[in-house]
Design an enzyme around this catalytic site. Structure first.
Site, PDB file in Angstrom:
ATOM      1  N   HIS A  59       0.867  -1.185   0.000  1.00 40.90           N
ATOM      2  CA  HIS A  59       0.000   0.000   0.000  1.00 40.90           C
ATOM      3  C   HIS A  59       0.902   1.232   0.000  1.00 40.90           C
ATOM      4  O   HIS A  59       1.689   1.423   0.931  1.00 40.90           O
ATOM      5  CB  HIS A  59      -0.908   0.006   1.230  1.00 40.90           C
ATOM      6  CG  HIS A  59      -1.792  -1.195   1.317  1.00 40.90           C
ATOM      7  ND1 HIS A  59      -3.075  -1.218   0.809  1.00 40.90           N
ATOM      8  CD2 HIS A  59      -1.573  -2.435   1.828  1.00 40.90           C
ATOM      9  CE1 HIS A  59      -3.604  -2.420   1.011  1.00 40.90           C
ATOM     10  NE2 HIS A  59      -2.711  -3.170   1.623  1.00 40.90           N
ATOM     11  N   LEU A  60       0.786   2.050  -1.041  1.00 45.13           N
ATOM     12  CA  LEU A  60       1.611   3.254  -1.144  1.00 45.13           C
ATOM     13  C   LEU A  60       0.866   4.522  -0.738  1.00 45.13           C
ATOM     14  O   LEU A  60       1.465   5.579  -0.614  1.00 45.13           O
ATOM     15  CB  LEU A  60       2.162   3.408  -2.567  1.00 45.13           C
ATOM     16  CG  LEU A  60       3.188   2.354  -2.996  1.00 45.13           C
ATOM     17  CD1 LEU A  60       3.716   2.664  -4.394  1.00 45.13           C
ATOM     18  CD2 LEU A  60       4.329   2.235  -2.008  1.00 45.13           C
ATOM     19  N   ARG A  61      -0.453   4.424  -0.590  1.00 41.61           N
ATOM     20  CA  ARG A  61      -1.303   5.499  -0.048  1.00 41.61           C
ATOM     21  C   ARG A  61      -1.477   6.709  -0.961  1.00 41.61           C
ATOM     22  O   ARG A  61      -2.415   7.481  -0.768  1.00 41.61           O
ATOM     23  CB  ARG A  61      -0.773   5.987   1.311  1.00 41.61           C
ATOM     24  CG  ARG A  61      -0.539   4.892   2.350  1.00 41.61           C
ATOM     25  CD  ARG A  61      -1.791   4.108   2.625  1.00 41.61           C
ATOM     26  NE  ARG A  61      -1.620   3.190   3.760  1.00 41.61           N
ATOM     27  CZ  ARG A  61      -2.413   2.161   4.003  1.00 41.61           C
ATOM     28  NH1 ARG A  61      -3.421   1.888   3.178  1.00 41.61           N
ATOM     29  NH2 ARG A  61      -2.225   1.379   5.043  1.00 41.61           N
ATOM     30  N   ASN A  91      -6.588   1.010  -2.841  1.00 45.48           N
ATOM     31  CA  ASN A  91      -7.391   1.708  -1.818  1.00 45.48           C
ATOM     32  C   ASN A  91      -6.802   3.095  -1.531  1.00 45.48           C
ATOM     33  O   ASN A  91      -6.337   3.397  -0.442  1.00 45.48           O
ATOM     34  CB  ASN A  91      -7.521   0.878  -0.542  1.00 45.48           C
ATOM     35  CG  ASN A  91      -6.187   0.476   0.052  1.00 45.48           C
ATOM     36  OD1 ASN A  91      -5.167   0.492  -0.619  1.00 45.48           O
ATOM     37  ND2 ASN A  91      -6.207   0.115   1.325  1.00 45.48           N
ATOM     38  N   HIS A 229      -3.034 -12.636   1.440  1.00 38.16           N
ATOM     39  CA  HIS A 229      -2.695 -12.846   2.868  1.00 38.16           C
ATOM     40  C   HIS A 229      -3.509 -13.931   3.585  1.00 38.16           C
ATOM     41  O   HIS A 229      -4.291 -13.655   4.492  1.00 38.16           O
ATOM     42  CB  HIS A 229      -2.796 -11.536   3.632  1.00 38.16           C
ATOM     43  CG  HIS A 229      -3.998 -10.674   3.342  1.00 38.16           C
ATOM     44  ND1 HIS A 229      -5.294 -11.149   3.300  1.00 38.16           N
ATOM     45  CD2 HIS A 229      -4.106  -9.343   3.111  1.00 38.16           C
ATOM     46  CE1 HIS A 229      -6.128 -10.167   3.052  1.00 38.16           C
ATOM     47  NE2 HIS A 229      -5.433  -9.057   2.925  1.00 38.16           N
ATOM     48  N   ASN A 275      -5.186  -7.010   9.344  1.00 39.73           N
ATOM     49  CA  ASN A 275      -6.314  -7.753   8.801  1.00 39.73           C
ATOM     50  C   ASN A 275      -5.877  -8.523   7.559  1.00 39.73           C
ATOM     51  O   ASN A 275      -5.455  -7.901   6.580  1.00 39.73           O
ATOM     52  CB  ASN A 275      -7.458  -6.794   8.456  1.00 39.73           C
ATOM     53  CG  ASN A 275      -8.766  -7.511   8.193  1.00 39.73           C
ATOM     54  OD1 ASN A 275      -8.879  -8.708   8.431  1.00 39.73           O
ATOM     55  ND2 ASN A 275      -9.749  -6.794   7.699  1.00 39.73           N
ATOM     56  N   ASP A 302       2.188  -7.229   2.393  1.00 41.62           N
ATOM     57  CA  ASP A 302       1.023  -6.417   2.778  1.00 41.62           C
ATOM     58  C   ASP A 302       1.475  -5.173   3.543  1.00 41.62           C
ATOM     59  O   ASP A 302       0.892  -4.794   4.564  1.00 41.62           O
ATOM     60  CB  ASP A 302       0.018  -7.232   3.596  1.00 41.62           C
ATOM     61  CG  ASP A 302      -1.336  -6.534   3.761  1.00 41.62           C
ATOM     62  OD1 ASP A 302      -1.564  -5.512   3.074  1.00 41.62           O
ATOM     63  OD2 ASP A 302      -2.150  -7.000   4.574  1.00 41.62           O
ATOM     64  N   GLY A 321      -3.187  -2.829   9.942  1.00 43.92           N
ATOM     65  CA  GLY A 321      -2.020  -2.835   9.073  1.00 43.92           C
ATOM     66  C   GLY A 321      -0.709  -2.575   9.768  1.00 43.92           C
ATOM     67  O   GLY A 321      -0.632  -1.825  10.741  1.00 43.92           O
TER      68      GLY A 321
END
Length: 425
Positions: A59-61, A91, A229, A275, A302, A321
């Site tokens: 996830h790089l946001r 996301n 995951h 999660n 993840d 996370g």
């Protein structure tokens, strides 16, 4: 350029290695190579040289969550951890759910990334689980794969339709598997620890039920279905049965689910909130066995960075996370290779060859004509993980203070040093 004083894993052994590189490509490899006139020499300082790691789940946001991570800081964390290809989940704000949004994201990546970045796009518009995206247009715009990661697709009908279209496009559907009606507002695994700490639990069935549903849909549609995951023994069994039945299903597992269990959660500490949650010792054992027997195909981190403020609160309020790019290899090397459970070759394969093969990415091996994209590992170097030294903006890890060995010390991409941190001799 000639790389000297390196070692590689070859045919079951660690062997001395020299590599000649020209125009970013391996041209020659052997125990001892001749040196050309005025040839540049790169001293690997007795490190283990391996193909750059590939992580298909990060996830790089950016865009929308730059206070947690950016493309620049996330890719810097990647190369520090030895990763040279990463695949960010959709996301973000906005979600890359259209050709125009994906093109804008790819423009940012070209400007700011320090390694190869292959972005996912969403299955449904805004990841709302209601209306499918234009999958054909997104594939043509360069999508890596389709996923609503972070949100399980709740409607079986929607998932079936998505798989039908993806199969026609020869594209994978990648799933965060979670039945919301079972997961509820859980924050840890449903079991002994959730009861003792008075925290809402997420049962293993919340994950396994979705996987069971989806492998049936994958069998019906002919889609390549990939499970994110995996955390529960029931999930491993469902995937194993599906593979034996000939369903095109693949799966990944994270370092934290291979190393930690719910018993490591001794208090209400959001650094341990992820999660899917950390589950039982039996679940961890099943994950390791599943990886070793091929039920689970490879390892992915993840990597999920959050701000200090977000994580310094109760598990009831904190986001799910932990970060993973800068700690993955040393943790796995320490727990499994140093202890003799795995060979270093197995670990390298699960972090390089296997994820690339599953997603049909260009092969990267230590062979002539392959890219000179390497990670150099000091297998004798020991460090204590200090989250405050992470180059990722996210400092959220349950492994702070852990003693590890097998440290990535240099990353080379197409023959150019992307990052280097030699230990002083």
């Amino acid at each position: 350029m000639k790389i000297i004083n390196a070692f590689r894993w070859n045919e079951g052994y660690v062997q001395p290695c020299e590599i000649r590189v020209s125009d970013g490509v391996i041209t020659e490899l052997g125990h001892s190579l001749s040196t050309g006139e005025q040839e540049e020499i790169f001293d690997a300082r007795k490190t283990l040289i391996v193909p750059g790691f590939t992580d298909v789940h990060v996830h790089l946001r950016e865009p929308g969550g730059e206070y947690k991570e950016t493309i620049e800081t996330g890719t810097n964390a990647a190369i520090r951890g030895g990763f040279t290809t990463i695949c960010p989940m959709p996301n973000t704000k906005p979600v890359p759910d259209s050709k125009e949004k994906l093109e804008e994201l790819n423009s940012r990546i070209r400007e700011r990334a320090n390694c190869e970045v292959l972005p996912y796009v969403s299955i449904t518009k805004e990841q709302q689980g209601e209306e499918l995206t234009d999958m054909k247009a997104l594939k043509e715009a360069g999508a890596f794969a389709f996923t609503d990661d972070g949100v399980g697709v709740q409607s079986a009908a929607q998932m079936k339709q998505a798989m039908k279209q993806a199969a026609q496009l020869h594209m994978p559907v990648v799933a965060h598997c979670e039945d919301n009606s079972l997961a509820g507002d859980g924050v840890v695994h449903e079991g002994e620890i959730s009861s003792r700490l008075g925290l809402s639990g997420i049962p293993s069935s919340a994950e396994a039920v979705h996987i069971a549903r989806d492998v049936l849909l994958a069998a019906e549609t002919g889609c390549h279905y990939h499970v994110c995951h995996v955390s529960a023994k029931e999930s491993v069994q469902v995937i194993r049965n599906a593979k034996q039945a000939g369903v095109h299903v693949t799966a990944e597992v994270t370092p934290h689910h291979l190393i930690l269990t719910e018993k490591d959660v001794t208090k209400d500490d959001a650094m341990f909130k992820m999660n899917p949650p950390l589950r039982s010792e039996e679940d961890k054992k099943a994950l390791i066995e599943g990886l070793e027997d091929g039920t689970i195909d490879f390892i992915a981190t993840d990597h999920a960075p959050h701000s200090e403020e977000e994580k310094h609160t109760s598990m009831k309020e904190a986001p799910f996370g932990i970060t993973g790019l800068e700690t993955a290899f040393p943790l796995l090397y320490t727990h499994f290779v140093d202890t003799g459970k795995w060979s270093v070759g197995q670990l390298i394969r699960w972090m390089t060859t296997k994820p690339r093969a599953v997603f049909s990415l260009r092969r990267r091996e230590l062979e002539p004509l392959h890219p000179a994209t390497f990670t150099f590992i000091d297998v004798g170097r020991t460090e204590v993980i200090d989250r405050h030294t992470f180059v990722s903006k996210g400092k959220n890890t349950p492994f702070d203070g852990a003693k590890v060995t097998g440290i990535p010390v240099c990353t080379m991409i197409d023959g150019t040093i992307a990052w280097k941190e030699w230990k002083k001799k």
